[in-house]
Enzyme design. Structure first.
Site, short mmCIF file in Angstrom:
data_model
loop_
_atom_site.label_atom_id
_atom_site.label_comp_id
_atom_site.label_asym_id
_atom_site.label_seq_id
_atom_site.Cartn_x
_atom_site.Cartn_y
_atom_site.Cartn_z
N LYS A 295 135.51 33.66 14.04
CA LYS A 295 134.31 34.03 14.44
C LYS A 295 134.39 34.82 15.66
O LYS A 295 135.21 34.73 16.24
CB LYS A 295 133.68 32.68 14.52
CG LYS A 295 134.22 31.91 15.64
CD LYS A 295 133.59 31.88 17.10
CE LYS A 295 132.16 32.21 16.92
NZ LYS A 295 131.49 32.59 18.45
N GLU B 11 127.16 41.22 17.49
CA GLU B 11 125.46 41.03 17.83
C GLU B 11 124.74 42.34 17.86
O GLU B 11 124.80 43.01 18.73
CB GLU B 11 125.47 40.09 18.92
CG GLU B 11 125.92 38.83 18.75
CD GLU B 11 125.77 38.05 19.90
OE1 GLU B 11 125.79 38.73 21.31
OE2 GLU B 11 126.05 36.83 19.85
N THR C 176 136.97 38.10 22.63
CA THR C 176 136.55 36.62 22.71
C THR C 176 136.00 36.13 21.35
O THR C 176 134.81 36.40 20.82
CB THR C 176 135.18 36.61 23.56
OG1 THR C 176 135.67 37.30 24.65
CG2 THR C 176 134.40 35.20 23.56
N THR D 275 117.30 29.11 22.82
CA THR D 275 116.10 28.72 22.54
C THR D 275 116.14 28.74 20.81
O THR D 275 116.71 29.38 20.16
CB THR D 275 115.09 29.35 23.06
OG1 THR D 275 115.11 30.82 22.81
CG2 THR D 275 115.06 29.08 24.66
N ASN E 34 120.57 37.81 22.63
CA ASN E 34 121.13 37.04 23.68
C ASN E 34 120.25 36.76 24.91
O ASN E 34 120.57 35.92 25.73
CB ASN E 34 122.29 38.23 24.30
CG ASN E 34 123.59 37.88 23.30
OD1 ASN E 34 124.04 36.85 23.37
ND2 ASN E 34 123.77 39.12 23.05
#
Lengths: 403, 403
Positions: B180, B276, B191, B403, B398
């Site tokens: 992932k 992303e 990362t 939220t 990001n």
């Protein structure tokens, strides 16, 4: 901020600096009509100093200014600043164009060509439109006036939304500066152009030292996106028109340096506030470090972290990203000694989250100005830097800068 | 890519790896219902190795796995991976929770607690919801099957949009991995979390060396945003179920290492493609360097530059930013020796822009995949890394991750 700095009144304006005149004209360098060429001229030869980008890719104006300040530091007469073209990565032609521009200034004001410095900002890899400068430079020289500083500060803007100009008076001398900033701002040094003028009488040695020390406390403490430009330059000219000598009539430590530092801090913080797409101004204070250098290294790494910056943009107190960034700064840490505050609210003590109210934390992260303190628990040294968030608007501005 | 790697068929699927079973369940860790807990179990004790984040802030699972792989590298039985909580910056309670999770796995499958490793991904600074894991772990153990790898690869996704799983067969042995990724990807190491399994018989020494060498050519060559997580982990388990021994039946250099590297490259490049908000996949090739280390340093600095990344997002061949980033990498350069290509189109020769067609340059910058080559003109060493652009979507993801 020292007590001396607190007592200085820094004004967001420049009326005049004795011995200098300034101007700006629209030389047609920008796509849309607007002033784009600024000229600052001293009536008499000045003592001058500069601090420049440490990027190995240096724009032509940087190379020329460095050489001239080394050769004739007591004979500088003028600075020409253009927007819309950085004159970087332009090879020999770029160097010749920068020299020719300075020569046209020298001709217009009556001095030797190597007594003129140049600064450029804008797109990299494009040659200066010399036919436009050939017309613009005499026009700028004809427009010079003691009150031309505001025009000059406006002409050098690129993606800045506001001009930046500040001045201070200390013991009868004037210190005033203009700057442009916006993107590509990282320490060592902040990516921008700044021209500072004073009417003090000061030796080259004192002037160089003062500029280095003031920049270290100001322009080298701001981060917008971590990039460092090919053109970064801060110039400081001293006309001596006040007749007051630093080291005799004016105290270096108690008066001149604090005054210069105050102007540099005001300019550099204004650059962060007006950074590309900035919605939040963040003061990062790293304490409890073994050394100032380590504290700065960590503060800088936090400041350039896209994950930290986007969390602030979202008003999200996602403090784990600050810990993550601190941990990857290349400074040995003990994660069980880290403590963290957003303003007055402590979120982490000794590496462990406290039982704080998440809504309160987010409210602090969502303020227009917030101070984040990270204590390393390793020593008694600290560092502070000023940075900003990373917004959609930043991406919009920089995704289509040339178009 | 070596000829050996070219001849390997890397498949975008995992059917089974002899000696292993995998599963995933919805343990209720995410805000919305979806698998969030993956378990990989070996029938017999495995030889195992790991490569971990070099961040000084390390998540609890990293600390535990490092200790266990050091203590019992020939006795590993299982890996538990949860999404939605990183178990980082969680202090002693976080360590106890990681140990307890492993103990529940050990109880469910029948092994010693310290033969189980754990990996976590998600928000930093939040404790694991242990009551959910207490129920989820036995359910995951009950669901184990030889064909459970795809379920596992899906359960570990965070902001990934696609699961990542690749496999290769080489001389009768299987090598397969899941990963992932998405954000916080920087070299040393990328990362992310990855679990790789093989049925080869291999010594701990060979296994550790192979993983280190394969990661160096793959996960350590990708950059998404330059941040490095607290949780980065790549694990490699060898069950020995094939009965074929590396160094005897299977050649290390010609078969095992290329096979492992091919799986790691496929996983790491898939992470960049699925980064992303990524709209472009950029191969950065720095040539003509004095050393590989300097070439990598420059490639990494270009890859993390927000100005370079946003220009690619805008499809803008604003190559001056690449020169700027190269110049600030801390590697001594001669700007008059720099040459630059976008795919086949040369834009700069010896530091000076060529008379190329801007529309052609922009067309190349706007492709879904583009190769940028920067030649330093200093030597004959080079490095390649894979990176991506920086988009509005990255900021959206990001800015509001929690939220």
């Amino acid at each position: 901020m020292t007590n001396i700095e607190k007592n200085l009144e820094v004004r967001d304006t420049i009326t005049a600096v004795p011995g200098f005149r300034a101007s700006a004209v629209d030389a047609g360098l920008r796509k849309l009509p607007a002033p784009d060429l600024a000229l600052i001229v001293a009536d008499q030869p000045c003592t001058a100093a500069g601090v420049f980008t440490t990027n190995y890719v240096k724009a032509a104006p940087v190379l020329i200014d460095q050489a001239r300040l080394e050769a004739k530091p007591n004979h500088m007469r003028a600075v020409l600043i253009n927007a819309a073209c950085a004159n970087a990565c332009t090879g020999d032609e770029g160097l010749r164009n920068a020299e020719q521009s300075a020569a046209w200034v020298a001709e217009a004001i009556g001095c030797a060509p190597d007594e003129v410095l140049v600064m450029s900002t804008g797109v990299i890899g494009v040659q200066l439109p010399m036919h436009k400068l050939q017309k613009g430079i005499p026009a700028a020289a004809a427009a010079l006036s003691e009150s031309g500083w505001h025009d000059a500060s406006t002409a050098i803007m690129t993606t800045d939304t506001r001009p930046k100009r500040f001045s201070v008076n200390v013991n009868g001398i004037h210190i005033a500066g203009i700057a442009k900033g916006a993107g590509m701002i990282a320490p060592n040094m902040a990516t921008m152009l700044s021209m500072i003028a004073t009417d003090a009488v000061i030796s080259v040695e004192f002037l160089r030292r003062a500029l280095r020390e003031a920049v270290e406390q100001s322009f080298n403490r701001i981060v917008i996106d971590g990039d460092m430009s090919t053109n970064d330059t801060v110039l400081l000219f001293a006309s001596g028109a006040s007749g007051k000598t630093v080291g005799k009539d004016v105290d270096y430590h108690a008066e001149f340096l604090p005054g210069l530092t105050a102007v540099c801090k005001a300019l550099s913080q204004a650059i962060v506030h007006d950074g590309e797409g900035v919605t939040r101004f963040i003061t990062l204070n790293v304490t409890g470090a073994r050394s100032t250098a380590e504290a700065r290294q960590i503060a800088n790494t936090i400041a350039i972290s896209p994950l930290v910056k986007t969390a602030f943009y979202g008003g999200d107190a996602n403090w784990g990203r600050i810990m993550m960034a601190a941990g990857r700064a290349g400074v040995k840490l003990d994660q069980n000694k880290l403590s963290l505050w957003y303003d007055d609210l402590q979120l982490v003590a000794n590496g462990t989250p406290l039982n704080y109210d998440d809504a309160q934390a987010n409210a602090r992260a969502a303020q227009p100005e917030v101070t984040v303190r990270l204590d390393l628990g390793l020593g008694d040294q600290e560092a502070t830097i000023w940075t900003c968030d990373l917004s959609h608007e930043y991406v919009s501005i920089n995704g289509h800068y040339r178009t």
